[in-house]
Scaffold this motif. Structure first.
Motif, PDB file in Angstrom:
ATOM      1  N   VAL A   1       0.808  -1.225   0.000  1.00 52.22           N
ATOM      2  CA  VAL A   1       0.000   0.000   0.000  1.00 52.22           C
ATOM      3  C   VAL A   1       0.840   1.274   0.000  1.00 52.22           C
ATOM      4  N   SER A   2       2.135   1.173   0.329  1.00 54.78           N
ATOM      5  CA  SER A   2       2.930   2.392   0.463  1.00 54.78           C
ATOM      6  C   SER A   2       4.072   2.520  -0.548  1.00 54.78           C
ATOM      7  N   ASN A   3       4.377   1.472  -1.285  1.00 57.10           N
ATOM      8  CA  ASN A   3       5.531   1.493  -2.178  1.00 57.10           C
ATOM      9  C   ASN A   3       5.100   0.996  -3.553  1.00 57.10           C
ATOM     10  N   GLY A   4       4.987   1.932  -4.485  1.00 56.54           N
ATOM     11  CA  GLY A   4       4.526   1.594  -5.831  1.00 56.54           C
ATOM     12  C   GLY A   4       5.407   0.578  -6.531  1.00 56.54           C
ATOM     13  N   HIS A   5       6.721   0.684  -6.342  1.00 54.67           N
ATOM     14  CA  HIS A   5       7.647  -0.260  -6.976  1.00 54.67           C
ATOM     15  C   HIS A   5       7.417  -1.670  -6.434  1.00 54.67           C
ATOM     16  N   PHE A   6       7.293  -1.798  -5.123  1.00 58.95           N
ATOM     17  CA  PHE A   6       7.026  -3.103  -4.522  1.00 58.95           C
ATOM     18  C   PHE A   6       5.695  -3.646  -5.030  1.00 58.95           C
ATOM     19  N   ALA A   7       4.673  -2.798  -5.057  1.00 55.16           N
ATOM     20  CA  ALA A   7       3.346  -3.240  -5.494  1.00 55.16           C
ATOM     21  C   ALA A   7       3.394  -3.764  -6.925  1.00 55.16           C
ATOM     22  N   ARG A   8       4.136  -3.087  -7.795  1.00 58.71           N
ATOM     23  CA  ARG A   8       4.249  -3.529  -9.189  1.00 58.71           C
ATOM     24  C   ARG A   8       4.975  -4.870  -9.271  1.00 58.71           C
ATOM     25  N   LEU A   9       6.091  -4.991  -8.543  1.00 52.64           N
ATOM     26  CA  LEU A   9       6.832  -6.256  -8.532  1.00 52.64           C
ATOM     27  C   LEU A   9       5.986  -7.376  -7.940  1.00 52.64           C
ATOM     28  N   PHE A  10       5.235  -7.066  -6.894  1.00 50.63           N
ATOM     29  CA  PHE A  10       4.340  -8.036  -6.256  1.00 50.63           C
ATOM     30  C   PHE A  10       3.329  -8.553  -7.273  1.00 50.63           C
ATOM     31  N   ASP A  11       2.700  -7.638  -8.006  1.00 42.29           N
ATOM     32  CA  ASP A  11       1.724  -8.034  -9.029  1.00 42.29           C
ATOM     33  C   ASP A  11       2.392  -8.848 -10.134  1.00 42.29           C
ATOM     34  N   ASP A  12       3.565  -8.406 -10.591  1.00 43.04           N
ATOM     35  CA  ASP A  12       4.300  -9.141 -11.629  1.00 43.04           C
ATOM     36  C   ASP A  12       4.623 -10.557 -11.162  1.00 43.04           C
ATOM     37  N   TYR A  13       5.050 -10.679  -9.903  1.00 41.18           N
ATOM     38  CA  TYR A  13       5.383 -11.987  -9.345  1.00 41.18           C
ATOM     39  C   TYR A  13       4.166 -12.908  -9.387  1.00 41.18           C
ATOM     40  N   HIS A  14       3.016 -12.399  -8.964  1.00 39.85           N
ATOM     41  CA  HIS A  14       1.835 -13.244  -8.906  1.00 39.85           C
ATOM     42  C   HIS A  14       1.314 -13.612 -10.286  1.00 39.85           C
ATOM     43  N   ILE A  15       1.434 -12.713 -11.242  1.00 43.62           N
ATOM     44  CA  ILE A  15       1.059 -13.045 -12.623  1.00 43.62           C
ATOM     45  C   ILE A  15       1.969 -14.147 -13.147  1.00 43.62           C
ATOM     46  N   LEU A  16       3.264 -14.004 -12.930  1.00 41.28           N
ATOM     47  CA  LEU A  16       4.230 -14.998 -13.374  1.00 41.28           C
ATOM     48  C   LEU A  16       4.013 -16.333 -12.662  1.00 41.28           C
ATOM     49  N   ASN A  17       3.734 -16.285 -11.380  1.00 40.52           N
ATOM     50  CA  ASN A  17       3.467 -17.509 -10.622  1.00 40.52           C
ATOM     51  C   ASN A  17       2.252 -18.239 -11.188  1.00 40.52           C
ATOM     52  N   ARG A  18       1.204 -17.500 -11.521  1.00 41.99           N
ATOM     53  CA  ARG A  18       0.011 -18.129 -12.109  1.00 41.99           C
ATOM     54  C   ARG A  18       0.351 -18.783 -13.444  1.00 41.99           C
ATOM     55  N   GLN A  19       1.217 -18.135 -14.250  1.00 36.89           N
ATOM     56  CA  GLN A  19       1.626 -18.726 -15.523  1.00 36.89           C
ATOM     57  C   GLN A  19       2.339 -20.059 -15.294  1.00 36.89           C
ATOM     58  N   VAL A  20       3.251 -20.083 -14.337  1.00 37.11           N
ATOM     59  CA  VAL A  20       3.993 -21.309 -14.033  1.00 37.11           C
ATOM     60  C   VAL A  20       3.019 -22.405 -13.599  1.00 37.11           C
ATOM     61  N   VAL A  21       2.114 -22.083 -12.717  1.00 41.86           N
ATOM     62  CA  VAL A  21       1.151 -23.076 -12.218  1.00 41.86           C
ATOM     63  C   VAL A  21       0.297 -23.593 -13.361  1.00 41.86           C
ATOM     64  N   ARG A  22      -0.161 -22.714 -14.230  1.00 42.95           N
ATOM     65  CA  ARG A  22      -1.001 -23.141 -15.358  1.00 42.95           C
ATOM     66  C   ARG A  22      -0.256 -24.117 -16.262  1.00 42.95           C
ATOM     67  N   VAL A  23       1.025 -23.884 -16.473  1.00 41.35           N
ATOM     68  CA  VAL A  23       1.817 -24.811 -17.281  1.00 41.35           C
ATOM     69  C   VAL A  23       1.985 -26.135 -16.529  1.00 41.35           C
ATOM     70  N   GLU A  24       2.276 -26.050 -15.245  1.00 40.03           N
ATOM     71  CA  GLU A  24       2.516 -27.264 -14.456  1.00 40.03           C
ATOM     72  C   GLU A  24       1.280 -28.158 -14.348  1.00 40.03           C
ATOM     73  N   ILE A  25       0.101 -27.567 -14.364  1.00 38.93           N
ATOM     74  CA  ILE A  25      -1.121 -28.387 -14.278  1.00 38.93           C
ATOM     75  C   ILE A  25      -1.722 -28.632 -15.665  1.00 38.93           C
ATOM     76  N   ASN A  26      -0.956 -28.306 -16.684  1.00 41.92           N
ATOM     77  CA  ASN A  26      -1.321 -28.577 -18.082  1.00 41.92           C
ATOM     78  C   ASN A  26      -2.520 -27.785 -18.587  1.00 41.92           C
ATOM     79  N   GLU A  27      -2.793 -26.615 -17.993  1.00 41.67           N
ATOM     80  CA  GLU A  27      -3.824 -25.732 -18.539  1.00 41.67           C
ATOM     81  C   GLU A  27      -3.251 -24.895 -19.677  1.00 41.67           C
ATOM     82  N   ASP A  28      -1.960 -24.600 -19.627  1.00 42.70           N
ATOM     83  CA  ASP A  28      -1.253 -23.916 -20.701  1.00 42.70           C
ATOM     84  C   ASP A  28      -0.127 -24.817 -21.168  1.00 42.70           C
TER      85      ASP A  28
END
Length: 80
Positions: free
Chosen positions: A22-49
């Motif tokens: 809530v207080s650091n825009g750079h952290f918030a952006r990296l946090f969001d990027d991390y979670h998007i990337l994590n979802r991509q990895v999971v989707r590949v691992e469970i064969n959705e992508d």
């Protein structure tokens, strides 16, 4: 399947994660990027992508790099 979201990775930094989100825009952006990337990895691992082994490894390396950067920021805030 192993959990890789930041709250599971760093439960000891739960409060710092919230403060930085809530207080650091750079952290918030990296946090969001991390979670998007994590979802991509999971989707590949469970064969959705579909991805080659090389592509999956590259996604995991990018996720690890982001996690390391976020962890450094969390440690710095916790030490302050």
């Amino acid at each position: 399947m192993e959990q890789h979201d930041l709250h599971h990775e760093f439960p000891e930094y739960r409060d710092q994660i919230h403060v930085l989100k809530v207080s650091n825009g750079h952290f918030a952006r990296l946090f969001d990027d991390y979670h998007i990337l994590n979802r991509q990895v999971v989707r590949v691992e469970i064969n959705e992508d579909v991805a080659t082994d090389f592509e999956l490894e590259e996604l995991k390396k990018r996720r690890l790099k982001l996690k390391d950067e976020l962890h450094g920021m969390l440690k710095a805030v916790a030490a302050a």
